[in-house]
Design a protein around this motif. Structure first.
Motif, PDB file in Angstrom:
ATOM      1  N   MET A  50       0.849  -1.186   0.000  1.00 20.16           N
ATOM      2  CA  MET A  50       0.000   0.000   0.000  1.00 20.16           C
ATOM      3  C   MET A  50       0.890   1.243   0.000  1.00 20.16           C
ATOM      4  O   MET A  50       1.838   1.336   0.756  1.00 20.16           O
ATOM      5  CB  MET A  50      -0.895  -0.033   1.238  1.00 20.16           C
ATOM      6  N   VAL A  51       0.566   2.186  -0.842  1.00 20.23           N
ATOM      7  CA  VAL A  51       1.343   3.407  -0.973  1.00 20.23           C
ATOM      8  C   VAL A  51       0.965   4.369   0.150  1.00 20.23           C
ATOM      9  O   VAL A  51      -0.211   4.581   0.432  1.00 20.23           O
ATOM     10  CB  VAL A  51       1.076   4.055  -2.353  1.00 20.23           C
ATOM     11  N   GLU A  52       1.981   4.929   0.789  1.00 26.03           N
ATOM     12  CA  GLU A  52       1.736   5.912   1.842  1.00 26.03           C
ATOM     13  C   GLU A  52       1.194   7.193   1.199  1.00 26.03           C
ATOM     14  O   GLU A  52       1.708   7.649   0.192  1.00 26.03           O
ATOM     15  CB  GLU A  52       3.034   6.218   2.570  1.00 26.03           C
ATOM     16  N   LYS A  53       0.169   7.748   1.775  1.00 24.02           N
ATOM     17  CA  LYS A  53      -0.439   8.954   1.241  1.00 24.02           C
ATOM     18  C   LYS A  53      -0.207  10.107   2.193  1.00 24.02           C
ATOM     19  O   LYS A  53      -0.216   9.939   3.404  1.00 24.02           O
ATOM     20  CB  LYS A  53      -1.948   8.751   1.026  1.00 24.02           C
ATOM     21  N   VAL A  54       0.024  11.294   1.619  1.00 22.98           N
ATOM     22  CA  VAL A  54       0.268  12.501   2.403  1.00 22.98           C
ATOM     23  C   VAL A  54      -0.860  13.474   2.102  1.00 22.98           C
ATOM     24  O   VAL A  54      -1.219  13.704   0.944  1.00 22.98           O
ATOM     25  CB  VAL A  54       1.634  13.124   2.016  1.00 22.98           C
ATOM     26  N   ARG A  55      -1.385  14.062   3.143  1.00 26.76           N
ATOM     27  CA  ARG A  55      -2.483  15.010   2.973  1.00 26.76           C
ATOM     28  C   ARG A  55      -1.925  16.372   2.579  1.00 26.76           C
ATOM     29  O   ARG A  55      -0.936  16.843   3.135  1.00 26.76           O
ATOM     30  CB  ARG A  55      -3.267  15.126   4.286  1.00 26.76           C
ATOM     31  N   HIS A  56      -2.573  17.009   1.586  1.00 31.24           N
ATOM     32  CA  HIS A  56      -2.205  18.354   1.135  1.00 31.24           C
ATOM     33  C   HIS A  56      -3.440  19.231   1.159  1.00 31.24           C
ATOM     34  O   HIS A  56      -4.539  18.775   0.877  1.00 31.24           O
ATOM     35  CB  HIS A  56      -1.659  18.315  -0.304  1.00 31.24           C
ATOM     36  N   GLN A  57      -3.229  20.463   1.491  1.00 33.81           N
ATOM     37  CA  GLN A  57      -4.314  21.433   1.427  1.00 33.81           C
ATOM     38  C   GLN A  57      -3.929  22.425   0.346  1.00 33.81           C
ATOM     39  O   GLN A  57      -2.843  22.994   0.366  1.00 33.81           O
ATOM     40  CB  GLN A  57      -4.485  22.154   2.770  1.00 33.81           C
ATOM     41  N   LEU A  58      -4.813  22.604  -0.615  1.00 32.38           N
ATOM     42  CA  LEU A  58      -4.495  23.517  -1.705  1.00 32.38           C
ATOM     43  C   LEU A  58      -5.707  24.365  -2.030  1.00 32.38           C
ATOM     44  O   LEU A  58      -6.837  24.043  -1.682  1.00 32.38           O
ATOM     45  CB  LEU A  58      -3.999  22.746  -2.943  1.00 32.38           C
TER      46      LEU A  58
END
Length: 133
Positions: A1-9
């Motif tokens: 499973m690919v690690e996901k990073v949260r972004h706010q844009l």
């Protein structure tokens, strides 16, 4: 499973509305659409980097090849015109002129040998002529 990073844009309203419309379709999500869009943009950017890195070199090679092709055409045209000129001013040999034919054969053989030596040695007669000017 690919690690996901949260972004706010922050997106301009028209783009945000289009994203909402695409994400409303079944099987689509904002995240997957943005992942595809950012991946495509990064891939295009990588292609541009290759163009930036090798484009100038490829342009130089293309220019050099064009010059070589042009020079080859000039050389062939010069040779063809010279041969046509020589054949038009030289009287044909008589059928029974064995000495003349032998001399012509020897001269041709010497010419072919000289061309072979020049090519084998990597010498260029035209380059030598241009350097002496």
């Amino acid at each position: 499973m690919v690690e996901k990073v949260r972004h706010q844009l922050f997106l301009p309203r028209p783009i945000s509305d289009r994203l909402e419309a695409l994400a409303a379709k079944p099987g689509a999500s904002k995240s997957s659409i943005l992942v595809d869009a950012v991946t495509a943009w990064l891939n295009r950017r990588g292609g541009s980097e290759l163009d930036d890195r090798f484009g100038l070199r490829l342009d130089r090679l293309s220019t050099a090849l064009s010059r070589i092709e042009r020079d080859g055409h000039v050389t062939l045209e010069t040779l063809a015109l010279f041969i046509r000129f020589e054949l038009s001013i030289q009287a044909p040999l008589a059928e029974n002129d064995a000495a003349g034919r032998a001399l012509a054969r020897d001269r041709f053989q010497a010419f072919v040998m000289q061309v072979g030596r020049q090519v084998a040695a990597g010498k260029r007669t035209l380059g030598q002529t241009e350097q002496h000017r």
